[in-house]
Design a protein around this motif. Structure first.
Motif, PDB file in Angstrom:
ATOM      1  N   GLU A  59      33.717 -37.102 -24.879  1.00 31.74           N
ATOM      2  CA  GLU A  59      34.838 -36.713 -25.733  1.00 31.74           C
ATOM      3  C   GLU A  59      36.169 -37.279 -25.249  1.00 31.74           C
ATOM      4  OE1 GLU A  59      34.755 -32.493 -26.027  1.00 31.74           O
ATOM      5  OE2 GLU A  59      32.727 -32.436 -26.875  1.00 31.74           O
ATOM      6  N   ASN A  60      36.148 -37.987 -24.117  1.00 28.15           N
ATOM      7  CA  ASN A  60      37.367 -38.574 -23.562  1.00 28.15           C
ATOM      8  C   ASN A  60      37.452 -40.026 -24.002  1.00 28.15           C
ATOM      9  OD1 ASN A  60      39.656 -39.053 -22.075  1.00 28.15           O
ATOM     10  ND2 ASN A  60      38.570 -39.250 -20.115  1.00 28.15           N
ATOM     11  N   LEU A  61      37.831 -40.231 -25.262  1.00 24.94           N
ATOM     12  CA  LEU A  61      37.787 -41.557 -25.877  1.00 24.94           C
ATOM     13  C   LEU A  61      39.174 -42.127 -26.150  1.00 24.94           C
ATOM     14  CD1 LEU A  61      34.931 -40.837 -28.434  1.00 24.94           C
ATOM     15  CD2 LEU A  61      34.746 -41.645 -26.083  1.00 24.94           C
ATOM     16  N   GLY A  62      40.186 -41.569 -25.512  1.00 19.26           N
ATOM     17  CA  GLY A  62      41.544 -42.058 -25.725  1.00 19.26           C
ATOM     18  C   GLY A  62      42.266 -41.250 -26.786  1.00 19.26           C
ATOM     19  N   ASN A  63      43.579 -41.276 -26.738  1.00 21.61           N
ATOM     20  CA  ASN A  63      44.389 -40.492 -27.670  1.00 21.61           C
ATOM     21  C   ASN A  63      45.446 -41.403 -28.289  1.00 21.61           C
ATOM     22  OD1 ASN A  63      45.894 -38.678 -29.095  1.00 21.61           O
ATOM     23  ND2 ASN A  63      46.359 -37.343 -27.349  1.00 21.61           N
ATOM     24  N   PRO A  64      45.354 -41.678 -29.592  1.00 22.64           N
ATOM     25  CA  PRO A  64      46.349 -42.554 -30.234  1.00 22.64           C
ATOM     26  C   PRO A  64      47.773 -42.046 -30.068  1.00 22.64           C
ATOM     27  CG  PRO A  64      44.449 -42.191 -31.660  1.00 22.64           C
ATOM     28  CD  PRO A  64      44.301 -41.260 -30.514  1.00 22.64           C
ATOM     29  N   GLY A  78      46.680 -49.113 -28.642  1.00 20.21           N
ATOM     30  CA  GLY A  78      46.674 -47.894 -29.445  1.00 20.21           C
ATOM     31  C   GLY A  78      46.285 -46.654 -28.676  1.00 20.21           C
ATOM     32  N   GLY A  79      46.626 -46.581 -27.417  1.00 16.92           N
ATOM     33  CA  GLY A  79      46.315 -45.404 -26.615  1.00 16.92           C
ATOM     34  C   GLY A  79      44.882 -45.344 -26.139  1.00 16.92           C
ATOM     35  N   VAL A  80      44.144 -46.465 -26.231  1.00 15.75           N
ATOM     36  CA  VAL A  80      42.740 -46.510 -25.810  1.00 15.75           C
ATOM     37  C   VAL A  80      42.591 -47.570 -24.720  1.00 15.75           C
ATOM     38  CG1 VAL A  80      40.356 -46.898 -26.538  1.00 15.75           C
ATOM     39  CG2 VAL A  80      41.995 -45.827 -28.098  1.00 15.75           C
ATOM     40  N   SER A  81      42.162 -47.157 -23.544  1.00 19.32           N
ATOM     41  CA  SER A  81      41.970 -48.087 -22.440  1.00 19.32           C
ATOM     42  C   SER A  81      40.602 -48.745 -22.541  1.00 19.32           C
ATOM     43  CB  SER A  81      42.090 -47.350 -21.103  1.00 19.32           C
ATOM     44  OG  SER A  81      40.991 -46.459 -20.954  1.00 19.32           O
TER      45      SER A  81
END
Length: 390
Positions: A59-64, A78-81
């Motif tokens: 569930e830790n898939l980045g936060n836009p 876009g907030g995703v590493s």
């Protein structure tokens, strides 16, 4: 697919026995000390093959909302590493676009293959191989303890037709193809573990390739034989009250008595239905392996099980997972069939005097027939007295 309900349920139960990771729910973990990341307890549970709650990663898939402005460095992420992106792929949380579309091509990471490989190379080979060796040892012991079942009083010297040519053809088509499938299947399944150390990888490679080709093509002869024998013999294999009496008497195997029976006794009926039911199941799983995108078995079957039993078996299966389930089920059913057929081969050859003639030339000694199938003999003789045929 509903026909495989019982088979799939048995597969799930067997898999649960072999995999502790499936059998235990992961307890809630406190990850405050690691900032929500993996803990030492997670690592230890994996080493013990226990279930781990993966939600802290899946569930830790980045936060836009945390994305940097597009004018800043890496703002287009876009907030995703990179780690977030790979976790999305790992847990199938993205909808990828591929240049070569296909049922399996959009699945970029599918790590259930690790569990499949461990199950296949471990319990399936260990318990399946042990079952084959075990039944052979038991039959050898039984032979020396009980001896061959002889015709009481000796052969009569006259014969009666037991099986017609078409019946023998169907039987040997089924039996011969099954033996070939069993041998090539064992080479494919166990060859890497047992043959490579003996003959080497270079010699095993063409043997394995040839076995696979033969296995895939001989399967059609097996399925034809299965249909032929079912059509010819199903009417004679309907259970009746005589069967219970035969079972209670042990079929005369452990005593000198011979319980009454028609054309097929209870023991033969058990073999017949074992071969028919398991034969259909192993054929369906084999077809699923040959045509994985056209004939998936387990997603729909698991859906039926969930609706009936209220379970939560996975129903969104990738083609890879369908093949993994089909492969394990195919192997388990094949081992059970081989154990049953080895016992059948024993009693139909060295285990009983006169039994092989039934499928050898179709003619059996009249005294043998009267001792083992007296009611059938009476029916045949009655028809002959009336000018009919057997």
């Amino acid at each position: 697919m509903n026909k495989n309900l019982f088979g799939a349920a048995a597969l799930v139960l067997a898999t649960l026995l072999f995999s502790l990771a499936w059998a235990q729910e992961a307890p809630p973990a406190d990850r405050t000390a690691t900032g929500g990341a993996q803990t030492l307890e997670d690592i230890m549970r994996r080493q013990e093959q226990l279930k781990v709650d993966e939600s802290f990663r899946s569930e830790n898939l980045g936060n836009p909302a945390n994305a940097a402005p597009i004018t800043d460095q890496l703002g287009t992420r876009g907030g995703v590493s990179d780690a977030d992106a790979w976790r999305s792929i790992r847990y199938n949380k993205i909808d990828p676009t591929v240049q070569s579309p296909g049922p399996a091509n959009t699945v970029m990471i599918q790590d259930e293959g690790v569990a499949w490989y461990k199950l296949r190379e471990g319990p399936v080979i260990t318990y399946g191989g042990s079952a084959l060796l075990g039944i052979i040892v038991l039959l050898v012991i039984f032979y020396f303890v009980r001896g061959r079942i002889m015709i009481d009083g000796g052969p009569a010297g006259t014969t009666i037709e037991r099986f017609k040519a078409i019946e023998r053809f169907g039987h040997w088509l089924l039996a011969g193809s099954f033996i070939a499938l069993g041998l090539t299947g064992l080479i494919t399944l166990m060859g890497r573990s047992f043959l490579i150390p003996v003959i080497g990888a270079d010699a095993f490679a063409p043997l394995a390739a040839g076995s696979k080709w033969l296995h895939n093509n001989i399967a059609w002869a097996f399925m034809l034989g299965l249909v032929m024998t079912f059509v010819m013999w199903v009417a004679h294999n309907i259970p009746n009250k005589l069967d219970w009496q035969w079972i209670k008497a042990g079929g005369g195997i452990f005593t000198k008595g011979h319980p009454s029976a028609k054309k097929f006794n209870a023991g033969q009926k058990i073999i017949f239905w074992t071969v028919m039911i398991l034969g259909v199941s192993v054929s369906l799983s084999g077809l699923s392996l040959l045509f994985p995108f056209q004939m998936p078995m387990f997603a729909d079957t698991f859906g039926v099980i969930n609706s009936v039993l209220g379970t939560s078996l996975p129903t969104d299966l990738a083609p890879h997972e369908e093949m993994q389930y089909a492969n394990i089920w195919h192997s388990i059913v094949a081992f059970v069939m081989m154990v049953a057929i080895i016992a059948h081969i024993y009693i139909g050859s060295v285990g009983m005097e006169g039994a092989f003639d039934a499928m050898g030339n179709g003619q059996v000694d009249l005294e043998w027939a009267r001792q083992h199938h007296d009611l059938w003999v009476a029916e045949v003789e009655a028809k002959q007295d009336k000018g009919g045929s057997s």
